[in-house]
Design an enzyme around this catalytic site. Structure first.
Site, PDB file in Angstrom:
ATOM      1  N   THR A 124       0.760  -1.149  -0.011  1.00  0.00           N
ATOM      2  CA  THR A 124      -0.037   0.055  -0.072  1.00  0.00           C
ATOM      3  C   THR A 124       0.897   1.280   0.003  1.00  0.00           C
ATOM      4  O   THR A 124       1.895   1.327   0.680  1.00  0.00           O
ATOM      5  CB  THR A 124      -0.777  -0.107   1.333  1.00  0.00           C
ATOM      6  N   ASP A 125       0.177   2.300  -0.529  1.00  0.00           N
ATOM      7  CA  ASP A 125       0.903   3.638  -0.454  1.00  0.00           C
ATOM      8  C   ASP A 125       1.158   4.012   1.038  1.00  0.00           C
ATOM      9  O   ASP A 125       1.994   5.054   1.368  1.00  0.00           O
ATOM     10  CB  ASP A 125       0.143   4.716  -1.439  1.00  0.00           C
ATOM     11  N   GLU A 126       0.253   3.591   1.866  1.00  0.00           N
ATOM     12  CA  GLU A 126       0.345   4.062   3.345  1.00  0.00           C
ATOM     13  C   GLU A 126       1.821   3.657   3.912  1.00  0.00           C
ATOM     14  O   GLU A 126       1.916   4.556   5.094  1.00  0.00           O
ATOM     15  CB  GLU A 126      -0.875   3.563   4.105  1.00  0.00           C
ATOM     16  N   TYR A 149      -1.552  -0.314  10.903  1.00  0.00           N
ATOM     17  CA  TYR A 149      -1.833  -0.907   9.717  1.00  0.00           C
ATOM     18  C   TYR A 149      -0.614  -0.807   8.861  1.00  0.00           C
ATOM     19  O   TYR A 149       0.060  -1.713   8.424  1.00  0.00           O
ATOM     20  CB  TYR A 149      -3.265  -0.623   9.344  1.00  0.00           C
ATOM     21  N   LYS A 153       2.180  -3.321   7.463  1.00  0.00           N
ATOM     22  CA  LYS A 153       2.320  -3.514   5.867  1.00  0.00           C
ATOM     23  C   LYS A 153       3.927  -3.515   5.492  1.00  0.00           C
ATOM     24  O   LYS A 153       4.458  -4.073   4.921  1.00  0.00           O
ATOM     25  CB  LYS A 153       1.475  -2.883   4.838  1.00  0.00           C
TER      26      LYS A 153
HETATM   27  P1  NAD Z   1      -9.880  -7.010   2.768  1.00  0.00           P
HETATM   28  O1  NAD Z   1      -9.997  -6.570   4.268  1.00  0.00           O
HETATM   29  O2  NAD Z   1     -11.041  -6.793   1.763  1.00  0.00           O
HETATM   30  O3  NAD Z   1      -9.585  -8.569   2.375  1.00  0.00           O
HETATM   31  C1  NAD Z   1      -8.735  -9.388   3.154  1.00  0.00           C
HETATM   32  C2  NAD Z   1      -8.687 -10.820   2.895  1.00  0.00           C
HETATM   33  O4  NAD Z   1      -7.862 -11.467   3.600  1.00  0.00           O
HETATM   34  C3  NAD Z   1     -10.100 -11.169   3.356  1.00  0.00           C
HETATM   35  O5  NAD Z   1     -10.547 -12.153   2.546  1.00  0.00           O
HETATM   36  C4  NAD Z   1      -9.596 -11.904   4.848  1.00  0.00           C
HETATM   37  O6  NAD Z   1     -10.325 -13.145   5.005  1.00  0.00           O
HETATM   38  C5  NAD Z   1      -8.374 -12.392   4.300  1.00  0.00           C
HETATM   39  N1  NAD Z   1      -7.583 -12.725   5.500  1.00  0.00           N
HETATM   40  C6  NAD Z   1      -7.161 -11.840   6.678  1.00  0.00           C
HETATM   41  N2  NAD Z   1      -6.379 -12.209   7.348  1.00  0.00           N
HETATM   42  C7  NAD Z   1      -5.817 -13.791   6.793  1.00  0.00           C
HETATM   43  C8  NAD Z   1      -5.004 -14.563   7.105  1.00  0.00           C
HETATM   44  N3  NAD Z   1      -4.201 -14.471   8.235  1.00  0.00           N
HETATM   45  N4  NAD Z   1      -4.753 -15.699   6.345  1.00  0.00           N
HETATM   46  C9  NAD Z   1      -5.444 -15.716   5.028  1.00  0.00           C
HETATM   47  N5  NAD Z   1      -6.392 -14.753   4.773  1.00  0.00           N
HETATM   48  C10 NAD Z   1      -6.470 -13.782   5.675  1.00  0.00           C
HETATM   49  O7  NAD Z   1      -8.774  -6.385   2.049  1.00  0.00           O
HETATM   50  P2  NAD Z   1      -8.504  -5.496   0.475  1.00  0.00           P
HETATM   51  O8  NAD Z   1      -8.864  -4.114   0.800  1.00  0.00           O
HETATM   52  O9  NAD Z   1      -8.987  -6.544  -0.529  1.00  0.00           O
HETATM   53  O10 NAD Z   1      -6.995  -5.606   0.573  1.00  0.00           O
HETATM   54  C11 NAD Z   1      -6.141  -6.899   0.028  1.00  0.00           C
HETATM   55  C12 NAD Z   1      -4.664  -6.196  -0.049  1.00  0.00           C
HETATM   56  O11 NAD Z   1      -4.285  -5.185  -0.786  1.00  0.00           O
HETATM   57  C13 NAD Z   1      -4.162  -6.091   1.632  1.00  0.00           C
HETATM   58  O12 NAD Z   1      -2.829  -6.575   1.473  1.00  0.00           O
HETATM   59  C14 NAD Z   1      -4.002  -4.443   1.540  1.00  0.00           C
HETATM   60  O13 NAD Z   1      -3.116  -4.203   2.414  1.00  0.00           O
HETATM   61  C15 NAD Z   1      -3.854  -4.268   0.242  1.00  0.00           C
HETATM   62  N6  NAD Z   1      -4.095  -2.683  -0.462  1.00  0.00           N
HETATM   63  C16 NAD Z   1      -5.513  -2.247  -0.292  1.00  0.00           C
HETATM   64  C17 NAD Z   1      -5.943  -1.181  -0.849  1.00  0.00           C
HETATM   65  C18 NAD Z   1      -7.413  -0.817  -0.598  1.00  0.00           C
HETATM   66  O14 NAD Z   1      -7.726   0.421  -0.925  1.00  0.00           O
HETATM   67  N7  NAD Z   1      -8.340  -1.574  -0.263  1.00  0.00           N
HETATM   68  C19 NAD Z   1      -4.911  -0.415  -1.298  1.00  0.00           C
HETATM   69  C20 NAD Z   1      -3.703  -0.731  -1.415  1.00  0.00           C
HETATM   70  C21 NAD Z   1      -3.470  -1.946  -0.948  1.00  0.00           C
HETATM   71  O1  DAU Z   2      -3.897   3.961   0.407  1.00  0.00           O
HETATM   72  C1  DAU Z   2      -4.362   2.654   0.549  1.00  0.00           C
HETATM   73  C2  DAU Z   2      -4.964   2.182   1.598  1.00  0.00           C
HETATM   74  O2  DAU Z   2      -6.501   2.664   1.443  1.00  0.00           O
HETATM   75  C3  DAU Z   2      -5.219   0.509   1.790  1.00  0.00           C
HETATM   76  O3  DAU Z   2      -3.659   0.242   2.170  1.00  0.00           O
HETATM   77  C4  DAU Z   2      -6.220   0.320   2.948  1.00  0.00           C
HETATM   78  O4  DAU Z   2      -6.406  -1.140   3.080  1.00  0.00           O
HETATM   79  C5  DAU Z   2      -7.458   0.832   2.941  1.00  0.00           C
HETATM   80  O5  DAU Z   2      -8.282   0.623   3.816  1.00  0.00           O
HETATM   81  C6  DAU Z   2      -7.412   2.659   2.364  1.00  0.00           C
HETATM   82  O6  DAU Z   2      -6.682   3.178   3.774  1.00  0.00           O
HETATM   83  P1  DAU Z   2      -7.659   4.511   3.952  1.00  0.00           P
HETATM   84  O7  DAU Z   2      -7.541   4.783   5.448  1.00  0.00           O
HETATM   85  O8  DAU Z   2      -7.258   5.505   3.324  1.00  0.00           O
HETATM   86  O9  DAU Z   2      -9.115   4.016   3.695  1.00  0.00           O
HETATM   87  P2  DAU Z   2     -10.587   4.504   4.410  1.00  0.00           P
HETATM   88  O10 DAU Z   2     -11.719   3.801   3.780  1.00  0.00           O
HETATM   89  O11 DAU Z   2     -10.813   3.840   6.039  1.00  0.00           O
HETATM   90  O12 DAU Z   2     -10.573   5.984   4.705  1.00  0.00           O
HETATM   91  C7  DAU Z   2     -10.547   6.761   3.591  1.00  0.00           C
HETATM   92  C8  DAU Z   2     -10.436   8.176   3.944  1.00  0.00           C
HETATM   93  O13 DAU Z   2     -11.774   8.410   4.423  1.00  0.00           O
HETATM   94  C9  DAU Z   2      -9.345   8.764   5.147  1.00  0.00           C
HETATM   95  O14 DAU Z   2      -9.104   9.713   5.029  1.00  0.00           O
HETATM   96  C10 DAU Z   2     -10.387   8.472   6.390  1.00  0.00           C
HETATM   97  C11 DAU Z   2     -11.560   9.031   6.141  1.00  0.00           C
HETATM   98  N1  DAU Z   2     -12.916   8.183   6.495  1.00  0.00           N
HETATM   99  C12 DAU Z   2     -12.946   7.130   6.690  1.00  0.00           C
HETATM  100  C13 DAU Z   2     -14.227   6.470   7.327  1.00  0.00           C
HETATM  101  C14 DAU Z   2     -14.260   4.808   7.395  1.00  0.00           C
HETATM  102  C15 DAU Z   2     -13.926   9.165   7.231  1.00  0.00           C
HETATM  103  O15 DAU Z   2     -13.833  10.426   7.034  1.00  0.00           O
HETATM  104  N2  DAU Z   2     -14.958   8.389   7.874  1.00  0.00           N
HETATM  105  C16 DAU Z   2     -14.905   7.200   7.857  1.00  0.00           C
HETATM  106  O16 DAU Z   2     -16.097   6.647   8.491  1.00  0.00           O
END
Ligand code: NAD
Ligand code: DAU
Length: 340
Positions: A124-126, A149, A153
């Protein structure tokens, strides 16, 4: 290709499996997922009967289960499995370290033992921390994670890097910005706001709502990972992002407008601790080296996403189980001054 996808029942993982099955009808795909609250096999119903798809319920921290799967002759691993929600990591950091750091190490050990040809770590970019008003994250930006988190990562990423440097494991790390699209769990900003607006509940916006995220349609993330599997140079990091920065309040207003709901639903609440102000990705490396370009514009992507949540109300209502309601009450209850 015999591909192991970990975390394939989650948001991006399930979109990725559906994408890869369309692109490579002959590939064998094994989905290994612990089915935490975020994992949902319903997302994969359309492929579950296919001969080239199989599912194993197991945690990536379970050495024996991981070994058994790798012994089936996997050659490519894409690791999506993670605890992924920043707010949950603030409430309970330990499970994040367990899965995102230790689980990654278990996978790396197996990948090494069985001589896989490609290990892609979906990061992730985070991990880069927060930007000021100018500049973008590049692959050489120093790691400076601010939440449990993102720290977990970053820990996983460093192990992946070390297994390449020390043991020559053929790895890539991808670092993507915020994804949106179908099957995203309604704890994350976009699906949370859509589902709450549809039920006329207050929309909890943290702080001043001016934090910026760089939004990418999930399918564009999938196509980038596909390119990295096939063409990524071993040991390299690739940043993925859509040049699409928006403030949170812009996102919330777009959703309200498209649903025809009033702005009075917006409720500003206490900020997330350690809240990163701005993310923005420079995708020049993956664009130049691998020819990747996002295919979806935000204006149409968000419309399609809202339409998907409207037509899949049963999907998100079903997963808002007892455990989710409990989390929601813990996260928002007192901040919104109500019991949810
Ligand atoms: P998500 O939370 O929707 O899905 C995570 C999945 O991993 C779930 O199916 C969960 O059951 C499984 N999981 C959790 N712990 C586990 C374990 N110990 N063993 C096996 N499976 C397990 O997450 P997502 O949003 O689909 O993100 C997927 C990946 O992409 C993550 O690694 C996250 O850090 C990365 N990522 C997410 C975003 C985003 O915007 N959502 C952006 C950049 C990177
Ligand atoms: O940048 C990549 C990341 O994006 C991934 O690595 C993470 O897995 C994914 O969850 C996401 O992280 P963020 O923290 O950016 O996403 P989130 O949807 O939780 O929040 C997006 C923005 O919205 C953040 O600035 C917080 C704000 N927010 C979020 C929630 C849930 C609110 O203002 N209110 C809310 O209730």
């Amino acid at each position: 290709m015999k591909l192991l996808v970990t975390g394939g029942a989650g948001f991006i993982g399930s979109n990725f499996i559906l994408y890869m099955m369309r692109q490579y009808p002959k590939a064998q795909i094994i989905n290994m997922d612990a089915l935490t609250y975020a994992g949902n096999l319903e997302n994969l119903r359309s492929v579950e009967q296919e001969n080239n798809y199989s599912f194993v319920k197991a945690s990536i921290t379970d050495k024996q289960a991981v070994d058994e799967i790798f012994s089936q002759g996997i050659n490519v691993v894409v690791n999506f499995a993670a605890e992924s929600h920043v707010d949950r990591s603030i409430l309970e950091p330990d499970v994040f370290v367990n899965t995102n750091v230790l689980g990654t190490q278990v996978l790396l050990d197996a990948a090494r033992k069985y001589g896989i040809t490609k290990f892609v770590q979906v990061s992730t970019d985070e991990v880069y921390g927060s930007l000021g008003t100018t500049g973008l994250f590049s692959e050489t930006t120093p790691l400076a994670p601010n939440s449990p988190y993102s720290a977990s990562k970053a820990g996983g990423d460093l192990l992946v890097r070390a297994y390449h440097e020390t043991y020559g494991l053929p790895v890539n790390i991808t670092r993507c910005s915020n994804n949106y699209g179908p099957y995203q769990f309604p704890e994350k900003l976009i699906p949370l706001m859509i589902s709450r607006a549809l039920t006329d509940e207050p929309l909890p916006v943290y702080g001043d709502g001016l934090n910026i995220r760089d939004w990418l349609y999930v399918e564009d993330h999938c196509s980038a990972i596909d390119l990295v599997i096939h063409q990524g140079r071993s040991g390299e990091v690739y940043n993925i992002g859509g040049n699409n920065e928006r403030t949170n309040i812009q996102i919330v207003n777009t959703i309200l407008q498209q649903l025809g709901k009033p702005e009075s639903l917006i409720t500003y609440i206490e900020d997330r601790p350690g809240h990163d102000r701005r993310y923005g990705i420079d995708p020049a490396k993956i664009t130049k080296e691998l020819g990747w370009k996002p295919q979806h514009h935000f204006e149409t992507g968000i419309q399609e996403t809202i339409a998907w949540y409207l037509s899949h109300k049963d999907w998100w209502e079903r997963i808002q189980s007892g455990a989710y309601l409990e989390y929601s009450a813990r996260q928002y209850g007192s901040r919104l001054g109500e019991s949810l």
